[in-house]
Design a protein around this motif. Structure first.
Motif, PDB file in Angstrom:
ATOM      1  N   HIS A 105       7.335  -0.751   6.747  1.00 51.45           N
ATOM      2  CA  HIS A 105       7.094   0.665   6.957  1.00 51.45           C
ATOM      3  C   HIS A 105       7.752   1.519   5.883  1.00 51.45           C
ATOM      4  CE1 HIS A 105       7.591   4.577   9.118  1.00 51.45           C
ATOM      5  NE2 HIS A 105       6.403   4.276   9.589  1.00 51.45           N
ATOM      6  N   SER A 106       8.929   1.095   5.402  1.00 45.38           N
ATOM      7  CA  SER A 106       9.735   1.953   4.535  1.00 45.38           C
ATOM      8  C   SER A 106       9.812   1.490   3.086  1.00 45.38           C
ATOM      9  CB  SER A 106      11.157   2.050   5.092  1.00 45.38           C
ATOM     10  OG  SER A 106      11.781   0.775   5.095  1.00 45.38           O
ATOM     11  N   SER A 107       9.243   0.341   2.781  1.00 43.21           N
ATOM     12  CA  SER A 107       9.471  -0.255   1.461  1.00 43.21           C
ATOM     13  C   SER A 107       8.160  -0.538   0.721  1.00 43.21           C
ATOM     14  CB  SER A 107      10.276  -1.555   1.621  1.00 43.21           C
ATOM     15  OG  SER A 107      11.476  -1.329   2.329  1.00 43.21           O
ATOM     16  N   PHE A 108       8.277  -1.220  -0.400  1.00 44.81           N
ATOM     17  CA  PHE A 108       7.156  -1.710  -1.210  1.00 44.81           C
ATOM     18  C   PHE A 108       6.281  -0.590  -1.786  1.00 44.81           C
ATOM     19  CE2 PHE A 108       7.953  -4.705   2.371  1.00 44.81           C
ATOM     20  CZ  PHE A 108       8.674  -5.635   1.643  1.00 44.81           C
ATOM     21  N   PRO A 109       6.896   0.458  -2.359  1.00 49.44           N
ATOM     22  CA  PRO A 109       6.109   1.567  -2.903  1.00 49.44           C
ATOM     23  C   PRO A 109       5.267   1.185  -4.119  1.00 49.44           C
ATOM     24  CG  PRO A 109       8.405   1.795  -3.550  1.00 49.44           C
ATOM     25  CD  PRO A 109       8.345   0.678  -2.549  1.00 49.44           C
ATOM     26  N   ASN A 110       5.766   0.245  -4.931  1.00 49.06           N
ATOM     27  CA  ASN A 110       5.021  -0.145  -6.129  1.00 49.06           C
ATOM     28  C   ASN A 110       3.764  -0.927  -5.763  1.00 49.06           C
ATOM     29  OD1 ASN A 110       7.014   0.760  -8.277  1.00 49.06           O
ATOM     30  ND2 ASN A 110       8.308  -0.558  -7.016  1.00 49.06           N
ATOM     31  N   LEU A 111       3.881  -1.793  -4.766  1.00 53.36           N
ATOM     32  CA  LEU A 111       2.711  -2.529  -4.287  1.00 53.36           C
ATOM     33  C   LEU A 111       1.657  -1.567  -3.760  1.00 53.36           C
ATOM     34  CD1 LEU A 111       1.449  -5.326  -3.514  1.00 53.36           C
ATOM     35  CD2 LEU A 111       2.555  -5.035  -1.291  1.00 53.36           C
ATOM     36  N   ARG A 112       2.082  -0.580  -2.985  1.00 51.70           N
ATOM     37  CA  ARG A 112       1.133   0.394  -2.444  1.00 51.70           C
ATOM     38  C   ARG A 112       0.423   1.148  -3.565  1.00 51.70           C
ATOM     39  NH1 ARG A 112       3.147   0.668   2.875  1.00 51.70           N
ATOM     40  NH2 ARG A 112       5.425   0.637   3.001  1.00 51.70           N
ATOM     41  N   ARG A 113       1.172   1.522  -4.589  1.00 48.86           N
ATOM     42  CA  ARG A 113       0.621   2.344  -5.665  1.00 48.86           C
ATOM     43  C   ARG A 113      -0.291   1.536  -6.593  1.00 48.86           C
ATOM     44  NH1 ARG A 113       4.973   4.002  -7.235  1.00 48.86           N
ATOM     45  NH2 ARG A 113       5.398   2.564  -8.932  1.00 48.86           N
ATOM     46  N   GLU A 114       0.140   0.344  -6.970  1.00 51.29           N
ATOM     47  CA  GLU A 114      -0.605  -0.414  -7.968  1.00 51.29           C
ATOM     48  C   GLU A 114      -1.734  -1.259  -7.386  1.00 51.29           C
ATOM     49  OE1 GLU A 114       1.720  -2.466 -10.922  1.00 51.29           O
ATOM     50  OE2 GLU A 114       3.389  -1.052 -10.716  1.00 51.29           O
ATOM     51  N   LEU A 115      -1.618  -1.603  -6.091  1.00 43.70           N
ATOM     52  CA  LEU A 115      -2.648  -2.416  -5.448  1.00 43.70           C
ATOM     53  C   LEU A 115      -3.121  -1.704  -4.181  1.00 43.70           C
ATOM     54  CD1 LEU A 115      -1.047  -5.991  -5.724  1.00 43.70           C
ATOM     55  CD2 LEU A 115      -2.534  -4.838  -7.361  1.00 43.70           C
ATOM     56  N   PRO A 116      -3.798  -0.579  -4.328  1.00 39.39           N
ATOM     57  CA  PRO A 116      -4.230   0.171  -3.142  1.00 39.39           C
ATOM     58  C   PRO A 116      -5.218  -0.631  -2.310  1.00 39.39           C
ATOM     59  CG  PRO A 116      -5.297   1.018  -5.124  1.00 39.39           C
ATOM     60  CD  PRO A 116      -4.242   0.056  -5.586  1.00 39.39           C
ATOM     61  N   MET A 117      -5.183  -0.405  -1.018  1.00 44.04           N
ATOM     62  CA  MET A 117      -6.050  -1.145  -0.106  1.00 44.04           C
ATOM     63  C   MET A 117      -7.515  -0.795  -0.356  1.00 44.04           C
ATOM     64  SD  MET A 117      -5.919  -1.279   4.035  1.00 44.04           S
ATOM     65  CE  MET A 117      -7.387  -1.590   4.996  1.00 44.04           C
ATOM     66  N   ASN A 118      -8.341  -1.838  -0.398  1.00 45.26           N
ATOM     67  CA  ASN A 118      -9.791  -1.659  -0.487  1.00 45.26           C
ATOM     68  C   ASN A 118     -10.439  -2.951   0.007  1.00 45.26           C
ATOM     69  OD1 ASN A 118     -12.491  -1.299  -1.096  1.00 45.26           O
ATOM     70  ND2 ASN A 118     -12.096  -0.298  -3.052  1.00 45.26           N
ATOM     71  N   VAL A 119     -10.803  -2.974   1.279  1.00 42.87           N
ATOM     72  CA  VAL A 119     -11.349  -4.210   1.855  1.00 42.87           C
ATOM     73  C   VAL A 119     -12.793  -4.459   1.434  1.00 42.87           C
ATOM     74  CG1 VAL A 119      -9.811  -4.066   3.843  1.00 42.87           C
ATOM     75  CG2 VAL A 119     -12.117  -3.086   4.003  1.00 42.87           C
ATOM     76  N   ARG A 120     -13.378  -3.536   0.682  1.00 40.32           N
ATOM     77  CA  ARG A 120     -14.773  -3.700   0.254  1.00 40.32           C
ATOM     78  C   ARG A 120     -14.901  -4.308  -1.137  1.00 40.32           C
ATOM     79  NH1 ARG A 120     -15.179  -3.029   4.865  1.00 40.32           N
ATOM     80  NH2 ARG A 120     -15.887  -1.182   6.006  1.00 40.32           N
ATOM     81  N   LYS A 121     -13.783  -4.472  -1.841  1.00 38.02           N
ATOM     82  CA  LYS A 121     -13.829  -4.914  -3.227  1.00 38.02           C
ATOM     83  C   LYS A 121     -13.055  -6.213  -3.421  1.00 38.02           C
ATOM     84  CE  LYS A 121     -16.021  -1.349  -5.117  1.00 38.02           C
ATOM     85  NZ  LYS A 121     -17.295  -1.490  -5.851  1.00 38.02           N
ATOM     86  N   SER A 122     -13.378  -6.899  -4.492  1.00 42.82           N
ATOM     87  CA  SER A 122     -12.633  -8.082  -4.906  1.00 42.82           C
ATOM     88  C   SER A 122     -12.546  -8.069  -6.422  1.00 42.82           C
ATOM     89  CB  SER A 122     -13.336  -9.351  -4.418  1.00 42.82           C
ATOM     90  OG  SER A 122     -12.619 -10.495  -4.823  1.00 42.82           O
TER      91      SER A 122
END
Length: 205
Positions: A105-122
């Motif tokens: 909930h409070s961590s992993f800001p770089n992962l969120r920013r560089e690998l944004p969620m998109n379940v429609r793409k690969s």
């Protein structure tokens, strides 16, 4: 009846967490999907349904009671429908599961920013920043510890599906979307998450 307001299922990782929590309750609920960041978004988020959360999703309504923030939704529903639907029974396992959920909930800001969620793409594998690699290593360390200590013969972090898995489910989709190489134990865990009927339902939206 419960009502959850969520963002676009393809992109809204926090909505996924809150929605999975509502599904785990076993209760009937209404669902409102709001297109985010279109021309009407700023006007829409000023409505009464959004006011307590400052226009962020997910938002859970239970009659006149409103709860926002994914982890708060988990805890509210655990109080309402039973801890056993969300947290391991064993005290030590429950403590670790809560800690892992809070860290997600409070961590992993770089992962969120560089690998944004998109379940429609690969996408094919790409070079990841050192900061993202460090965060991925931390996630894998947490997964490995949970599986080794409390996974038992179950498929999930603490054996049975729980709130910790709900919190990390969007991370699983990110690793798939961006073809992030995973060790065998993590591949098995990710396969279990992606095979969970609630996750399948979300991805198929």
């Amino acid at each position: 009846m419960l009502k959850i307001i969520i963002g676009n299922p393809a992109y809204s990782c926090w909505s996924l967490r809150g929605w999975l929590a509502v599904k785990a309750s076993g209760a009937e609920f209404d669902e409102l999907v709001v297109p985010m960041f279109d021309d009407e978004w700023e006007k829409r988020r000023e409505g009464d349904e959004f006011a307590p959360s400052l226009g962020k999703v997910p938002i859970l309504w239970d009659g006149d009671c409103v709860v926002w923030d994914s982890l708060a939704i988990v805890e509210f529903l655990a109080d309402r429908y039973g801890r056993d639907k969300y947290w391991p029974e064993d005290e030590s396992a429950r403590g670790m599961a809560r800690s892992m959920a809070a860290e997600m909930h409070s961590s992993f800001p770089n992962l969120r920013r560089e690998l944004p969620m998109n379940v429609r793409k690969s996408y094919p594998p790409k070079t990841l920043s050192p900061e993202v690699i460090t965060e991925i290593e931390r996630i894998l360390q947490l997964w490995a510890q949970a599986r080794a200590r409390f996974g038992g013969t179950g498929d999930f972090l603490f054996g049975d599906w729980c709130a910790a898995d709900m919190m990390y489910a969007p991370v699983v989709t990110r690793f798939i979307t961006y073809s992030v190489p995973m060790p065998p134990f993590a591949e098995l865990y990710m396969k279990a998450v992606l095979s969970h009927p609630d996750v399948i339902e979300w991805i198929d939206k």
